[in-house]
Motif scaffolding. Structure first.
Motif, PDB file in Angstrom:
ATOM      1  N   LYS A 260       0.845  -1.208   0.000  1.00 30.32           N
ATOM      2  CA  LYS A 260       0.000   0.000   0.000  1.00 30.32           C
ATOM      3  C   LYS A 260       0.877   1.254   0.000  1.00 30.32           C
ATOM      4  CE  LYS A 260      -4.203  -1.763   0.392  1.00 30.32           C
ATOM      5  NZ  LYS A 260      -4.831  -2.081  -0.869  1.00 30.32           N
ATOM      6  N   MET A 261       1.974   1.214   0.737  1.00 30.15           N
ATOM      7  CA  MET A 261       2.881   2.366   0.764  1.00 30.15           C
ATOM      8  C   MET A 261       3.464   2.594  -0.631  1.00 30.15           C
ATOM      9  SD  MET A 261       4.627   1.551   4.464  1.00 30.15           S
ATOM     10  CE  MET A 261       5.932   2.750   4.459  1.00 30.15           C
ATOM     11  N   LYS A 262       3.689   1.473  -1.315  1.00 26.09           N
ATOM     12  CA  LYS A 262       4.232   1.546  -2.683  1.00 26.09           C
ATOM     13  C   LYS A 262       3.190   2.175  -3.627  1.00 26.09           C
ATOM     14  CE  LYS A 262       6.065  -1.606  -6.160  1.00 26.09           C
ATOM     15  NZ  LYS A 262       6.442  -2.977  -6.480  1.00 26.09           N
ATOM     16  N   THR A 263       1.929   1.798  -3.448  1.00 20.95           N
ATOM     17  CA  THR A 263       0.865   2.389  -4.276  1.00 20.95           C
ATOM     18  C   THR A 263       0.865   3.905  -4.096  1.00 20.95           C
ATOM     19  OG1 THR A 263      -0.479   0.425  -3.991  1.00 20.95           O
ATOM     20  CG2 THR A 263      -1.639   2.404  -4.695  1.00 20.95           C
ATOM     21  N   LEU A 264       0.920   4.326  -2.841  1.00 17.81           N
ATOM     22  CA  LEU A 264       0.895   5.772  -2.576  1.00 17.81           C
ATOM     23  C   LEU A 264       2.126   6.447  -3.189  1.00 17.81           C
ATOM     24  CD1 LEU A 264      -0.386   8.212  -1.155  1.00 17.81           C
ATOM     25  CD2 LEU A 264       0.957   7.635   0.874  1.00 17.81           C
ATOM     26  N   GLN A 265       3.272   5.823  -2.998  1.00 18.56           N
ATOM     27  CA  GLN A 265       4.515   6.410  -3.525  1.00 18.56           C
ATOM     28  C   GLN A 265       4.480   6.501  -5.057  1.00 18.56           C
ATOM     29  OE1 GLN A 265       8.052   5.920  -1.054  1.00 18.56           O
ATOM     30  NE2 GLN A 265       9.069   5.030  -2.807  1.00 18.56           N
ATOM     31  N   SER A 266       3.830   5.513  -5.683  1.00 24.12           N
ATOM     32  CA  SER A 266       3.744   5.534  -7.155  1.00 24.12           C
ATOM     33  C   SER A 266       2.908   6.719  -7.631  1.00 24.12           C
ATOM     34  CB  SER A 266       3.157   4.219  -7.677  1.00 24.12           C
ATOM     35  OG  SER A 266       1.755   4.213  -7.534  1.00 24.12           O
ATOM     36  N   GLN A 267       2.040   7.210  -6.737  1.00 28.37           N
ATOM     37  CA  GLN A 267       1.190   8.345  -7.100  1.00 28.37           C
ATOM     38  C   GLN A 267       1.731   9.666  -6.562  1.00 28.37           C
ATOM     39  OE1 GLN A 267      -0.926   7.963  -9.241  1.00 28.37           O
ATOM     40  NE2 GLN A 267      -2.244   6.175  -8.990  1.00 28.37           N
ATOM     41  N   SER A 268       2.888   9.623  -5.916  1.00 28.52           N
ATOM     42  CA  SER A 268       3.425  10.892  -5.406  1.00 28.52           C
ATOM     43  C   SER A 268       4.820  11.153  -5.968  1.00 28.52           C
ATOM     44  CB  SER A 268       3.413  10.925  -3.876  1.00 28.52           C
ATOM     45  OG  SER A 268       4.118   9.843  -3.338  1.00 28.52           O
ATOM     46  N   THR A 269       5.854  10.501  -5.435  1.00 34.43           N
ATOM     47  CA  THR A 269       7.211  10.829  -5.898  1.00 34.43           C
ATOM     48  C   THR A 269       7.765   9.835  -6.931  1.00 34.43           C
ATOM     49  OG1 THR A 269       8.026   9.672  -3.959  1.00 34.43           O
ATOM     50  CG2 THR A 269       7.904  12.056  -3.813  1.00 34.43           C
ATOM     51  N   SER A 270       7.012   8.807  -7.254  1.00 35.67           N
ATOM     52  CA  SER A 270       7.424   7.740  -8.197  1.00 35.67           C
ATOM     53  C   SER A 270       8.516   6.841  -7.644  1.00 35.67           C
ATOM     54  CB  SER A 270       7.885   8.297  -9.539  1.00 35.67           C
ATOM     55  OG  SER A 270       6.836   8.992 -10.132  1.00 35.67           O
ATOM     56  N   CYS A 271       9.639   7.431  -7.271  1.00 42.92           N
ATOM     57  CA  CYS A 271      10.727   6.639  -6.676  1.00 42.92           C
ATOM     58  C   CYS A 271      11.724   7.616  -6.066  1.00 42.92           C
ATOM     59  CB  CYS A 271      11.427   5.785  -7.743  1.00 42.92           C
ATOM     60  SG  CYS A 271      12.218   6.762  -9.038  1.00 42.92           S
ATOM     61  N   ALA A 272      12.624   7.078  -5.246  1.00 49.22           N
ATOM     62  CA  ALA A 272      13.691   7.925  -4.694  1.00 49.22           C
ATOM     63  C   ALA A 272      14.730   8.157  -5.797  1.00 49.22           C
ATOM     64  CB  ALA A 272      14.316   7.227  -3.495  1.00 49.22           C
ATOM     65  N   SER A 273      15.566   9.164  -5.625  1.00 51.27           N
ATOM     66  CA  SER A 273      16.592   9.496  -6.616  1.00 51.27           C
ATOM     67  C   SER A 273      17.451   8.267  -6.962  1.00 51.27           C
ATOM     68  CB  SER A 273      17.494  10.602  -6.047  1.00 51.27           C
ATOM     69  OG  SER A 273      18.813  10.448  -6.516  1.00 51.27           O
ATOM     70  N   SER A 274      17.584   7.991  -8.260  1.00 52.94           N
ATOM     71  CA  SER A 274      18.343   6.810  -8.692  1.00 52.94           C
ATOM     72  C   SER A 274      19.807   6.911  -8.242  1.00 52.94           C
ATOM     73  CB  SER A 274      18.260   6.667 -10.210  1.00 52.94           C
ATOM     74  OG  SER A 274      18.759   7.836 -10.839  1.00 52.94           O
ATOM     75  N   VAL A 275      20.399   8.072  -8.434  1.00 56.18           N
ATOM     76  CA  VAL A 275      21.822   8.266  -8.100  1.00 56.18           C
ATOM     77  C   VAL A 275      22.041   8.015  -6.604  1.00 56.18           C
ATOM     78  CG1 VAL A 275      23.660   9.994  -7.991  1.00 56.18           C
ATOM     79  CG2 VAL A 275      22.167   9.888 -10.016  1.00 56.18           C
ATOM     80  N   SER A 276      21.149   8.578  -5.802  1.00 57.49           N
ATOM     81  CA  SER A 276      21.272   8.414  -4.348  1.00 57.49           C
ATOM     82  C   SER A 276      21.106   6.958  -3.940  1.00 57.49           C
ATOM     83  CB  SER A 276      20.216   9.250  -3.630  1.00 57.49           C
ATOM     84  OG  SER A 276      20.366  10.603  -3.947  1.00 57.49           O
ATOM     85  N   GLN A 277      20.243   6.244  -4.656  1.00 53.58           N
ATOM     86  CA  GLN A 277      20.048   4.834  -4.307  1.00 53.58           C
ATOM     87  C   GLN A 277      21.354   4.053  -4.509  1.00 53.58           C
ATOM     88  OE1 GLN A 277      16.418   2.710  -5.366  1.00 53.58           O
ATOM     89  NE2 GLN A 277      15.591   4.605  -6.214  1.00 53.58           N
ATOM     90  N   TYR A 278      22.081   4.363  -5.587  1.00 52.50           N
ATOM     91  CA  TYR A 278      23.339   3.654  -5.817  1.00 52.50           C
ATOM     92  C   TYR A 278      24.380   4.032  -4.764  1.00 52.50           C
ATOM     93  CZ  TYR A 278      21.427   1.409  -9.826  1.00 52.50           C
ATOM     94  OH  TYR A 278      20.636   0.609 -10.604  1.00 52.50           O
TER      95      TYR A 278
END
Ligand code: GLU
Length: 396
Positions: A260-278
């Protein structure tokens, strides 16, 4: 006339963020302000982590990622829980967000309904109560006191659990008090919450690595694994690895909640910064030589500041178990001071007269106190303490 939603009108700007902006604005105008407001490590992000971020940029890892984070980071988080916390999660029980703050916000949005009650031990991190309110819920503050070492008030908790109680929010070591709820206290709390199976439990462990209590760090799942189905753990790389601006936090828990948190995130920020994730992958998978050094440094600063504060008449400060905050009581000082009536006025006075910016305890649900961030080098902390002492003496 512009109109706004009822819910946005119910909350206020985060005090830690707004007071820091205010102090920085004064600095930009040429004022020599020492900023002890924001909880942000003063150390640089370790080199190997920055390198990983740079490498991600150069190799084109600059696109959207899956909503809940790149698989390598989710695996690194799963391994971190296994290695450091003795907790087993599958990767579908983990979500990566733009900071631990977003993960907490997501959880509240997906579980809280109108008028649901959320039990929050005080003092609490500024954003908890407003996030609950924004989700439509009602924060119920569990008061504690300096005298009782900020211990949980179990009588109050028992009396205030009812059909509307939806969530119990733990944060240990605690921002702002630096208090760690040790395994004995966690066991007692688990015993109580075990009897109420509709209550979710959240454990915000973001200060896990800034820690000097004699016990090995534990959260509620370490002492009560049976509560796993309804417990969500929050953590992130911001504080431990000095990566606040990279904005990477995460949550782990029941996969239905995470979904459910993922559903909400998909409708708000999409994902965290790719560069920061690496960059976060390298933070979590490589040995961080800087981590124990930073911890030692915080402890030195803590010892110095606590000692200095306790030497001021009307001020008492407890030693903490971790974090880079101290949370002294100014209750006696305020009582005897003619011109200052509360902690808000005191913080304003210290800013104007002492040129030191701090956060009033009221922002954390505990008036009469101030939060000082000690994420600043000793030389500047010495200067800050001199200024605070002088300003307070001038007022007596
Ligand atoms: N958590 C830190 C603090 O309490 C950073 C600012 C914030 O998000 O509140 O100061």
């Amino acid at each position: 006339k512009l109109t706004f939603s009822r819910r946005i009108n119910l909350i206020k700007p985060s005090s830690t963020m707004s007071l820091t902006s205010k102090a920085n604005e004064l600095r930009a105008l040429g004022e020599d302000i020492i900023v002890l407001t924001v909880g942000e490590p003063d150390f640089d992000t370790p080199g190997y982590i920055k390198d990983a971020g740079q490498k991600a940029i150069e190799s084109g890892k600059t696109k959207y990622t899956s909503v809940d984070g790149v698989p390598e980071l989710k695996n690194a988080i799963v391994n971190k829980f296994k290695k450091e916390n003795d907790l087993i999660f599958n990767s579908d029980e983990v979500i990566v967000s733009s900071g631990c703050k977003q993960s907490i916000f997501n959880l509240l949005q997906v579980i809280i309904d109108h008028d649901d009650e959320v039990l929050i031990p005080g003092p609490y991190w500024v954003s908890y109560a407003d996030m609950v309110t924004y989700a439509g819920g009602k924060p119920i503050l569990i008061e504690s006191s300096y005298e009782n070492n900020f211990d949980l008030n179990f009588d109050f908790i028992e009396k205030n659990i009812n059909d509307k109680t939806k969530l119990f929010m733990l944060n240990s070591p605690n921002n702002p008090s630096g208090k760690y709820f040790d395994s004995t206290m966690l066991r007692k709390l688990a015993g109580l919450l075990r009897q109420h199976d509709k209550i979710y439990i959240s454990s915000d462990d973001i200060y896990e690595h800034i820690f000097w209590h004699h016990e090995k760090f534990q959260n509620i799942l370490n002492v009560a694994p049976d509560l796993k189905e309804r417990t969500i753990i929050f953590n992130g790389v911001s504080k431990a690895y000095s990566m606040t601006g990279w904005r990477i936090g995460y949550a782990a828990g029941n996969k239905e909640i995470i979904k459910k948190m993922k559903t909400l995130q998909s409708q708000s920020t999409s994902c965290a910064s790719s560069v920061s994730q690496y960059a976060a992958i390298s933070a979590l998978t490589q040995k961080c030589e800087e981590l124990p050094k930073m911890n030692d440094e915080y402890k030195k600063r803590h010892d110095y500041v606590v000692k200095e504060l306790n030497n001021i008449s009307g001020v008492t400060c407890r030693e903490t178990d971790g974090t880079f905050y101290v949370f002294p009581s100014f209750i006696e000082y305020i009582k005897k001071c003619q011109k200052i009536n509360n902690d808000d006025e005191l913080a304003m006075y210290l800013l104007n007269e002492g040129k030191v910016a701090v956060v009033p305890g009221s922002a954390f649900g505990m008036p009469g106190h101030l939060r000082l961030s000690i994420a600043l080098d000793l030389k500047n902390l010495e200067k800050a303490m001199d200024r605070i002492k002088k300003a307070l003496n001038n007022n007596e």
